[in-house]
Design a protein around this motif. Sequence first.
Motif, PDB file in Angstrom:
ATOM      1  N   SER A  52       0.822  -1.205   0.000  1.00  0.00           N
ATOM      2  CA  SER A  52       0.000   0.000   0.000  1.00  0.00           C
ATOM      3  C   SER A  52       0.859   1.260   0.000  1.00  0.00           C
ATOM      4  CB  SER A  52      -0.898  -0.011   1.236  1.00  0.00           C
ATOM      5  OG  SER A  52      -0.114   0.009   2.428  1.00  0.00           O
ATOM      6  N   ARG A  53       0.216   2.370  -0.167  1.00  0.00           N
ATOM      7  CA  ARG A  53       0.940   3.643  -0.212  1.00  0.00           C
ATOM      8  C   ARG A  53       1.748   3.905   1.059  1.00  0.00           C
ATOM      9  NH1 ARG A  53      -3.298   4.057  -3.492  1.00  0.00           N
ATOM     10  NH2 ARG A  53      -3.206   5.486  -5.262  1.00  0.00           N
ATOM     11  N   SER A  54       1.168   3.606   2.191  1.00  0.00           N
ATOM     12  CA  SER A  54       1.866   3.868   3.448  1.00  0.00           C
ATOM     13  C   SER A  54       2.874   2.778   3.796  1.00  0.00           C
ATOM     14  CB  SER A  54       0.848   3.976   4.584  1.00  0.00           C
ATOM     15  OG  SER A  54       0.240   2.710   4.812  1.00  0.00           O
ATOM     16  N   GLY A  55       2.742   1.639   3.156  1.00  0.00           N
ATOM     17  CA  GLY A  55       3.586   0.497   3.486  1.00  0.00           C
ATOM     18  C   GLY A  55       3.019  -0.368   4.591  1.00  0.00           C
ATOM     19  N   SER A  56       1.856  -0.005   5.096  1.00  0.00           N
ATOM     20  CA  SER A  56       1.299  -0.741   6.235  1.00  0.00           C
ATOM     21  C   SER A  56       0.611  -2.037   5.814  1.00  0.00           C
ATOM     22  CB  SER A  56       0.296   0.142   6.981  1.00  0.00           C
ATOM     23  OG  SER A  56      -0.799   0.485   6.148  1.00  0.00           O
ATOM     24  N   ARG A  57       0.260  -2.157   4.545  1.00  0.00           N
ATOM     25  CA  ARG A  57      -0.413  -3.362   4.060  1.00  0.00           C
ATOM     26  C   ARG A  57       0.359  -3.959   2.906  1.00  0.00           C
ATOM     27  NH1 ARG A  57      -6.877  -1.864   3.933  1.00  0.00           N
ATOM     28  NH2 ARG A  57      -7.049  -1.178   6.105  1.00  0.00           N
ATOM     29  N   SER A  58       0.444  -5.272   2.888  1.00  0.00           N
ATOM     30  CA  SER A  58       1.108  -5.974   1.805  1.00  0.00           C
ATOM     31  C   SER A  58       0.353  -7.264   1.510  1.00  0.00           C
ATOM     32  CB  SER A  58       2.566  -6.265   2.149  1.00  0.00           C
ATOM     33  OG  SER A  58       2.657  -7.038   3.324  1.00  0.00           O
ATOM     34  N   TYR A  59       0.615  -7.782   0.338  1.00  0.00           N
ATOM     35  CA  TYR A  59      -0.091  -8.989  -0.099  1.00  0.00           C
ATOM     36  C   TYR A  59       0.836  -9.766  -1.023  1.00  0.00           C
ATOM     37  CZ  TYR A  59      -3.828 -11.963  -1.869  1.00  0.00           C
ATOM     38  OH  TYR A  59      -4.604 -13.038  -2.187  1.00  0.00           O
ATOM     39  N   TYR A  60       0.787 -11.106  -0.918  1.00  0.00           N
ATOM     40  CA  TYR A  60       1.687 -11.949  -1.679  1.00  0.00           C
ATOM     41  C   TYR A  60       0.926 -13.077  -2.370  1.00  0.00           C
ATOM     42  CZ  TYR A  60       5.105  -9.743   1.391  1.00  0.00           C
ATOM     43  OH  TYR A  60       5.878  -8.833   2.074  1.00  0.00           O
ATOM     44  N   VAL A  61       1.449 -13.488  -3.494  1.00  0.00           N
ATOM     45  CA  VAL A  61       0.945 -14.711  -4.109  1.00  0.00           C
ATOM     46  C   VAL A  61       1.377 -15.875  -3.222  1.00  0.00           C
ATOM     47  CG1 VAL A  61       2.959 -15.117  -5.576  1.00  0.00           C
ATOM     48  CG2 VAL A  61       0.698 -15.916  -6.305  1.00  0.00           C
ATOM     49  N   ASP A  62       0.577 -16.931  -3.189  1.00  0.00           N
ATOM     50  CA  ASP A  62       0.801 -18.000  -2.211  1.00  0.00           C
ATOM     51  C   ASP A  62       2.196 -18.590  -2.268  1.00  0.00           C
ATOM     52  OD1 ASP A  62      -2.578 -19.442  -2.162  1.00  0.00           O
ATOM     53  OD2 ASP A  62      -1.686 -17.736  -1.106  1.00  0.00           O
ATOM     54  N   TYR A  63       2.729 -18.788  -3.466  1.00  0.00           N
ATOM     55  CA  TYR A  63       3.981 -19.547  -3.560  1.00  0.00           C
ATOM     56  C   TYR A  63       5.220 -18.725  -3.209  1.00  0.00           C
ATOM     57  CZ  TYR A  63       3.097 -17.838  -8.317  1.00  0.00           C
ATOM     58  OH  TYR A  63       2.762 -17.082  -9.396  1.00  0.00           O
ATOM     59  N   VAL A  64       5.061 -17.481  -2.811  1.00  0.00           N
ATOM     60  CA  VAL A  64       6.216 -16.736  -2.314  1.00  0.00           C
ATOM     61  C   VAL A  64       6.042 -16.342  -0.851  1.00  0.00           C
ATOM     62  CG1 VAL A  64       6.682 -15.842  -4.623  1.00  0.00           C
ATOM     63  CG2 VAL A  64       5.489 -14.396  -2.943  1.00  0.00           C
ATOM     64  N   ASP A  73      10.357   2.548   1.035  1.00  0.00           N
ATOM     65  CA  ASP A  73      10.907   3.674   1.766  1.00  0.00           C
ATOM     66  C   ASP A  73      10.462   4.920   1.026  1.00  0.00           C
ATOM     67  OD1 ASP A  73      12.420   5.713   2.874  1.00  0.00           O
ATOM     68  OD2 ASP A  73      14.190   4.463   3.126  1.00  0.00           O
ATOM     69  N   ASN A  74       9.431   5.559   1.533  1.00  0.00           N
ATOM     70  CA  ASN A  74       8.882   6.713   0.821  1.00  0.00           C
ATOM     71  C   ASN A  74       9.843   7.901   0.841  1.00  0.00           C
ATOM     72  OD1 ASN A  74       6.598   5.323   0.087  1.00  0.00           O
ATOM     73  ND2 ASN A  74       5.310   6.180   1.708  1.00  0.00           N
ATOM     74  N   ALA A  75      10.711   7.964   1.805  1.00  0.00           N
ATOM     75  CA  ALA A  75      11.694   9.046   1.840  1.00  0.00           C
ATOM     76  C   ALA A  75      12.738   8.869   0.743  1.00  0.00           C
ATOM     77  CB  ALA A  75      12.374   9.103   3.202  1.00  0.00           C
ATOM     78  N   GLU A  76      12.983   7.603   0.363  1.00  0.00           N
ATOM     79  CA  GLU A  76      13.973   7.300  -0.665  1.00  0.00           C
ATOM     80  C   GLU A  76      13.344   6.993  -2.022  1.00  0.00           C
ATOM     81  OE1 GLU A  76      17.237   7.531  -0.415  1.00  0.00           O
ATOM     82  OE2 GLU A  76      17.069   8.201   1.678  1.00  0.00           O
ATOM     83  N   ASN A  77      12.004   7.083  -2.094  1.00  0.00           N
ATOM     84  CA  ASN A  77      11.291   6.802  -3.353  1.00  0.00           C
ATOM     85  C   ASN A  77      11.643   5.426  -3.918  1.00  0.00           C
ATOM     86  OD1 ASN A  77      10.279   9.346  -3.070  1.00  0.00           O
ATOM     87  ND2 ASN A  77      11.152  10.184  -4.943  1.00  0.00           N
ATOM     88  N   THR A  78      11.694   4.442  -3.046  1.00  0.00           N
ATOM     89  CA  THR A  78      12.138   3.119  -3.467  1.00  0.00           C
ATOM     90  C   THR A  78      11.246   2.039  -2.867  1.00  0.00           C
ATOM     91  OG1 THR A  78      14.426   3.911  -3.598  1.00  0.00           O
ATOM     92  CG2 THR A  78      14.096   1.528  -3.539  1.00  0.00           C
ATOM     93  N   VAL A  79      10.966   1.020  -3.660  1.00  0.00           N
ATOM     94  CA  VAL A  79      10.290  -0.175  -3.179  1.00  0.00           C
ATOM     95  C   VAL A  79      11.245  -1.344  -3.358  1.00  0.00           C
ATOM     96  CG1 VAL A  79       9.159  -0.624  -5.404  1.00  0.00           C
ATOM     97  CG2 VAL A  79       8.181  -1.559  -3.301  1.00  0.00           C
ATOM     98  N   TYR A  80      11.190  -2.273  -2.411  1.00  0.00           N
ATOM     99  CA  TYR A  80      12.112  -3.402  -2.386  1.00  0.00           C
ATOM    100  C   TYR A  80      11.354  -4.720  -2.449  1.00  0.00           C
ATOM    101  CZ  TYR A  80      15.170   0.247  -0.513  1.00  0.00           C
ATOM    102  OH  TYR A  80      15.884   1.400  -0.324  1.00  0.00           O
ATOM    103  N   LEU A  81      12.058  -5.738  -2.916  1.00  0.00           N
ATOM    104  CA  LEU A  81      11.569  -7.108  -2.824  1.00  0.00           C
ATOM    105  C   LEU A  81      12.722  -7.968  -2.334  1.00  0.00           C
ATOM    106  CD1 LEU A  81       9.071  -8.919  -3.312  1.00  0.00           C
ATOM    107  CD2 LEU A  81      10.122  -9.529  -5.511  1.00  0.00           C
ATOM    108  N   GLN A  82      12.654  -8.344  -1.065  1.00  0.00           N
ATOM    109  CA  GLN A  82      13.636  -9.253  -0.501  1.00  0.00           C
ATOM    110  C   GLN A  82      13.201 -10.674  -0.805  1.00  0.00           C
ATOM    111  OE1 GLN A  82      16.611  -8.632   1.219  1.00  0.00           O
ATOM    112  NE2 GLN A  82      16.875 -10.849   1.046  1.00  0.00           N
ATOM    113  N   MET A  83      14.068 -11.423  -1.467  1.00  0.00           N
ATOM    114  CA  MET A  83      13.739 -12.780  -1.886  1.00  0.00           C
ATOM    115  C   MET A  83      14.705 -13.756  -1.221  1.00  0.00           C
ATOM    116  SD  MET A  83      12.911 -12.137  -5.915  1.00  0.00           S
ATOM    117  CE  MET A  83      14.628 -11.851  -6.336  1.00  0.00           C
TER     118      MET A  83
END
Length: 127
Positions: A52-64, A73-83
């Motif tokens: 979500s915009r605030s980062g408070s909500r997330s959702y994943y496909v089952d197999y991950v 990190d909204n201050a850094e204008n970046t979204v991450y995916l740790q795998m």
Amino acid sequence: QVQLVESGGGLVQAGGSLRLSCAASGRTFESYAMGWFRQAPGKEREFVAAISRSGSRSYYVDYVKGRFTISRDNAENTVYLQMNSLKPDDTAAYYCAATGSYSVSDYYTRIAEYDYWGQGTQVTVSS
């Protein structure tokens, strides 16, 4: 308009980890909910994770679930995916996407809901 640039892909052995980054420029980053998708050779692009915009909500496909974590990190204008615990089936080009849509959940899983896309970063997991 927002521009998205992914990075962090590469070659990793099964069981290893990678962290993908998606840097956004242009309009206000926190105005967009974000998502990660992937596309393997010969297959359709598929949803992986959303936040979500605030980062408070997330959702994943089952197999991950339990292996991947999306964050932003909204201050850094970046979204991450740790795998973590990567598998050969995770091999694909990974794309981040941004949407200006609004909903109660504020996360989005369908390709058609996203307005902007990056160029993708390749992840290859060897067995």
